[in-house]
Design a protein around this motif. Structure first.
Motif, PDB file in Angstrom:
ATOM      1  N   UNK A  21     -11.484   6.759   6.943  1.00  0.00           N
ATOM      2  CA  UNK A  21     -10.479   5.730   7.188  1.00  0.00           C
ATOM      3  C   UNK A  21     -10.205   4.891   5.942  1.00  0.00           C
ATOM      4  N   UNK A  22     -11.025   5.063   4.906  1.00  0.00           N
ATOM      5  CA  UNK A  22     -10.739   4.363   3.656  1.00  0.00           C
ATOM      6  C   UNK A  22      -9.450   4.930   3.049  1.00  0.00           C
ATOM      7  N   UNK A  23      -8.652   4.104   2.358  1.00  0.00           N
ATOM      8  CA  UNK A  23      -7.342   4.561   1.853  1.00  0.00           C
ATOM      9  C   UNK A  23      -7.458   5.445   0.624  1.00  0.00           C
ATOM     10  N   UNK A  24      -8.104   6.601   0.803  1.00  0.00           N
ATOM     11  CA  UNK A  24      -8.211   7.609  -0.245  1.00  0.00           C
ATOM     12  C   UNK A  24      -7.556   8.881   0.277  1.00  0.00           C
ATOM     13  N   UNK A  25      -6.637   9.446  -0.480  1.00  0.00           N
ATOM     14  CA  UNK A  25      -5.842  10.580  -0.020  1.00  0.00           C
ATOM     15  C   UNK A  25      -5.903  11.726  -1.029  1.00  0.00           C
ATOM     16  N   UNK A  26      -5.805  12.981  -0.548  1.00  0.00           N
ATOM     17  CA  UNK A  26      -5.834  13.448   0.842  1.00  0.00           C
ATOM     18  C   UNK A  26      -7.185  13.121   1.496  1.00  0.00           C
ATOM     19  N   UNK A  27      -7.169  12.864   2.778  1.00  0.00           N
ATOM     20  CA  UNK A  27      -8.355  12.330   3.442  1.00  0.00           C
ATOM     21  C   UNK A  27      -9.499  13.336   3.508  1.00  0.00           C
ATOM     22  N   UNK A  28      -9.177  14.638   3.472  1.00  0.00           N
ATOM     23  CA  UNK A  28     -10.252  15.626   3.578  1.00  0.00           C
ATOM     24  C   UNK A  28     -11.182  15.580   2.369  1.00  0.00           C
ATOM     25  N   UNK A  50       0.814  -1.213   0.000  1.00  0.00           N
ATOM     26  CA  UNK A  50       0.000   0.000   0.000  1.00  0.00           C
ATOM     27  C   UNK A  50       0.854   1.272   0.000  1.00  0.00           C
ATOM     28  N   UNK A  51       1.896   1.303   0.811  1.00  0.00           N
ATOM     29  CA  UNK A  51       2.712   2.518   0.890  1.00  0.00           C
ATOM     30  C   UNK A  51       3.439   2.779  -0.422  1.00  0.00           C
ATOM     31  N   UNK A  52       3.941   1.715  -1.034  1.00  0.00           N
ATOM     32  CA  UNK A  52       4.618   1.878  -2.326  1.00  0.00           C
ATOM     33  C   UNK A  52       3.638   2.379  -3.374  1.00  0.00           C
ATOM     34  N   UNK A  53       2.457   1.777  -3.420  1.00  0.00           N
ATOM     35  CA  UNK A  53       1.433   2.184  -4.377  1.00  0.00           C
ATOM     36  C   UNK A  53       1.058   3.647  -4.190  1.00  0.00           C
ATOM     37  N   UNK A  54       0.909   4.061  -2.934  1.00  0.00           N
ATOM     38  CA  UNK A  54       0.558   5.446  -2.652  1.00  0.00           C
ATOM     39  C   UNK A  54       1.615   6.427  -3.112  1.00  0.00           C
ATOM     40  N   UNK A  55       2.881   6.096  -2.865  1.00  0.00           N
ATOM     41  CA  UNK A  55       3.973   6.986  -3.277  1.00  0.00           C
ATOM     42  C   UNK A  55       4.002   7.127  -4.796  1.00  0.00           C
ATOM     43  N   UNK A  86      -7.302  18.194  -7.141  1.00  0.00           N
ATOM     44  CA  UNK A  86      -6.791  18.088  -5.774  1.00  0.00           C
ATOM     45  C   UNK A  86      -5.850  16.894  -5.597  1.00  0.00           C
ATOM     46  N   UNK A  87      -5.416  16.308  -6.710  1.00  0.00           N
ATOM     47  CA  UNK A  87      -4.439  15.226  -6.685  1.00  0.00           C
ATOM     48  C   UNK A  87      -4.873  14.075  -5.782  1.00  0.00           C
ATOM     49  N   UNK A  88      -6.121  13.667  -5.922  1.00  0.00           N
ATOM     50  CA  UNK A  88      -6.659  12.572  -5.109  1.00  0.00           C
ATOM     51  C   UNK A  88      -6.224  11.234  -5.690  1.00  0.00           C
ATOM     52  N   UNK A  89      -5.865  10.301  -4.826  1.00  0.00           N
ATOM     53  CA  UNK A  89      -5.515   8.952  -5.258  1.00  0.00           C
ATOM     54  C   UNK A  89      -5.925   7.967  -4.174  1.00  0.00           C
ATOM     55  N   UNK A  90      -6.005   6.707  -4.565  1.00  0.00           N
ATOM     56  CA  UNK A  90      -6.435   5.667  -3.629  1.00  0.00           C
ATOM     57  C   UNK A  90      -5.576   4.428  -3.829  1.00  0.00           C
ATOM     58  N   UNK A  91      -5.481   3.630  -2.783  1.00  0.00           N
ATOM     59  CA  UNK A  91      -4.746   2.367  -2.866  1.00  0.00           C
ATOM     60  C   UNK A  91      -5.689   1.222  -2.516  1.00  0.00           C
ATOM     61  N   UNK A  92      -5.350   0.037  -3.005  1.00  0.00           N
ATOM     62  CA  UNK A  92      -6.141  -1.139  -2.682  1.00  0.00           C
ATOM     63  C   UNK A  92      -5.941  -1.511  -1.219  1.00  0.00           C
ATOM     64  N   UNK A  93      -7.018  -1.981  -0.594  1.00  0.00           N
ATOM     65  CA  UNK A  93      -6.977  -2.310   0.826  1.00  0.00           C
ATOM     66  C   UNK A  93      -7.308  -3.789   1.024  1.00  0.00           C
ATOM     67  N   UNK A  94      -6.312  -4.615   1.375  1.00  0.00           N
ATOM     68  CA  UNK A  94      -6.575  -6.051   1.575  1.00  0.00           C
ATOM     69  C   UNK A  94      -7.615  -6.343   2.645  1.00  0.00           C
ATOM     70  N   UNK A  95      -7.771  -5.423   3.617  1.00  0.00           N
ATOM     71  CA  UNK A  95      -8.726  -5.663   4.703  1.00  0.00           C
ATOM     72  C   UNK A  95     -10.166  -5.540   4.248  1.00  0.00           C
TER      73      UNK A  95
END
Length: 543
Positions: A446-453, A75-80, A378-387
């Motif tokens: 809490x979903x892995x979508x950034x920036x969270x706001x 997840x961290x690699x994908x986000x970067x 706003x440069x929004x991106x998301x990563x896959x969440x195994x949970x």
């Protein structure tokens, strides 16, 4: 005989929603940059398990092995990569060999009690990495010189040039107390500021683990931690306000106990609990994946039991939201949720089903616009969440039932109860709709979508739409709109699994709100008194 009547306004909204959804989807299709791993699994979990077992057996001469497979993601690699717009560069250089999404296979040999975690590329069954999970308390040591020789031999076997790899120091961790771990870094071909690293583990005589990492900049790690902290704070604030609303519901239920029918919320609460607890059990692989140790059975079941306890508490909160919320609306002379025994119940359900589908299509279109605007501006991106992935479920085809859990609980808490509470407090419909919408949206950060706001803004807007749907059409329509929207999204998620049975199941779930609406209206009509001679049949606003 029921005669449908067109609702032109909602039909226009639905057409607008479909146009927006299709149009934005087309724009996404024209984009050249893709996420680092957008491919669906090409191999089954059984194939991944067989490949991992074969690898461990061949390398370590283990024969009597048992396996368990979960889906994992870097997840961290994908986000970067997404945040820095490096996804395409990574895909071209490393993506095929080191994908960010993969299968993690637990391989255990009962005779020797040796356990391994093997990472399998879920598109071609290649072994990405592996490590032995040590359970012994003995200290394993190997000479650094011998370890370096073995590490370079393995790197060469894995397609890396050892001459390009530099041995680096990393802070010691507790796990290093039971073995030797060496880290190497490739100085050439970085992806942005991320450099390829290799982690190699040893016992006293052999190599027991090999994995490829990418060093991420400290600035990115700090930014990500700040984002996750903000999401955590907003989630806790949402939970706090929801608890306060539940307490208020209990107080009002006591105050209005002579006017409240406490049986009203029992059926929906039972449906909520049955689906949610079943889903918790269905997510057994997800809990194993999240625990960080696929072999840790105890921690997995502790997490499942804890989640079921939380689910029961949520069920209690839902029950009081249903009973008190309905009672408070009745107390001001507004019937937002007709009972089964009322003559209008069947027609209201049928109306709600038809309106719900049309409103869901409109909301999906609005959501697509919000997603696209966020990504572009706003440069929004998301990563896959195994949970929360269908790949980590015992039976993925049960997952779309959760659409009804979300629809029932959230519409009861933040619309049926929330709006009337804040309406009494502020005497203003707009404020009464906005505040519970913000509280509801904060719980989705809490979903892995950034920036969270941006997630807060997006869900608040959807909450406001659902709030006005509730005020105009009532609780049943709001539930069907929410359930239809989630059923469409969750049903389509099954399409990605590729099997005909999964596609058919996805179609079934997309149609399920309609089937339920028709069935309830028909059943209610069977128990109603016959029409008075000369009285025209009711007209249903289906569209």
């Amino acid at each position: 005989m029921l005669r449908p009547k067109l609702n032109r306004f909602l039909l226009i909204l639905a057409c607008i929603g479909i146009t927006l959804y299709v149009g934005i989807s087309a724009l996404y299709g024209l984009q050249t940059e893709e996420a680092p791993s957008t491919e669906n699994p090409s191999i089954s979990k059984v194939q991944a398990a067989d490949r991992a077992a074969s690898f461990v057996s061949d390398r370590y001469a283990l024969q009597d092995t048992q396996t368990f497979v979960v889906y994992q993601s870097k997840k961290e690699r994908s986000g970067y990569l997404q945040k820095e717009h490096l996804s395409e560069a990574y895909k071209m250089t490393y993506g095929e060999r080191y994908p960010v999404d993969y299968y993690q296979v637990s391989v255990e040999d009962k005779k020797t009690n040796r356990q391994f975690e093997v990472e399998i590329n879920y598109t071609n069954a290649a072994v990405i990495g592996w490590r032995e999970t040590q359970t012994s308390t003995e200290s394993f040591m190997i000479s650094k010189q011998k370890a370096d020789i073995l590490a370079k031999q393995e790197m060469r076997a894995q397609g890396l040039d050892p001459d390009e790899m530099t041995l680096i120091d990393k802070p010691a961790t507790e796990e290093q107390a039971y073995g030797t771990i060496l880290y190497y870094e490739k100085q050439s071909k970085p992806i942005g500021e991320a450099k390829l690293q290799v982690r190699v583990e040893f016992d006293d005589k052999d190599l027991t683990g090999y994995s490829v990492l990418f060093s991420l900049p400290a600035s990115h790690q700090a930014w990500l931690e700040q984002q996750d902290h903000s999401a955590s704070v907003m989630t806790w604030i949402s939970m706090g306000f929801t608890v306060i609303m539940t307490i208020a519901a209990i107080v009002f239920a006591i105050i209005y106990r002579k006017h409240i029918k406490f049986s009203r919320g029992l059926l929906l609460t039972a449906i909520f609990l049955a689906i949610y607890i079943s889903n918790n059990m269905n997510m057994y692989p997800a809990f194993k994946a999240v625990s960080g140790a696929v072999n840790n059975e105890l921690m997995t079941w502790v997490a499942i039991i804890f989640m079921n306890v939380v689910t029961i508490l949520l069920g209690i909160s839902l029950y009081f939201a249903l009973t008190a919320g309905n009672g408070l609306w009745d107390s001001i002379g507004q019937r937002k949720w007709p009972a089964w025994k009322e003559t209008i119940f069947g027609t209201q359900v049928f109306h709600g089903m038809g309106r719900g589908y049309l409103l869901a299509l409109f909301i999906l279109g609005v959501q697509q616009v919000l997603f696209y605007t966020g990504e572009v501006n706003f440069d929004v991106w998301a990563v896959n969440d195994p949970s929360d992935s269908i790949l980590n479920m015992l039976e993925p085809r049960f997952f779309p039932l959760m659409a009804w859990v979300a629809a029932i609980s959230e519409e009861a808490t933040y619309r049926l109860l929330g709006i009337i509470l804040f309406k009494k407090l502020f005497r203003n419909n707009f404020i009464a709709v906005v505040i519970p919408s913000v509280i509801w949206a904060a719980s989705h950060t809490q979903y892995p979508i950034y920036p969270v706001y941006t997630r807060l803004v997006e869900v608040t807007i959807i909450g406001i739409i659902l709030g006005y749907v509730f005020l105009k059409y009532g609780f049943i329509t709001a539930v069907f709109a929410h359930a239809s929207m989630d059923s469409i999204l969750m049903g389509m998620s099954l399409f990605s699994l590729g099997h005909v049975s999964d596609v058919l199941a996805g179609i079934f779930y997309i149609l399920l709100p309609g089937l339920i609406g028709v069935a309830l209206a028909w059943l209610h009509g069977k128990r109603r008194s016959p029409l008075i001679p000369g009285e025209p049949p009711p007209r249903l606003e289906v569209l």
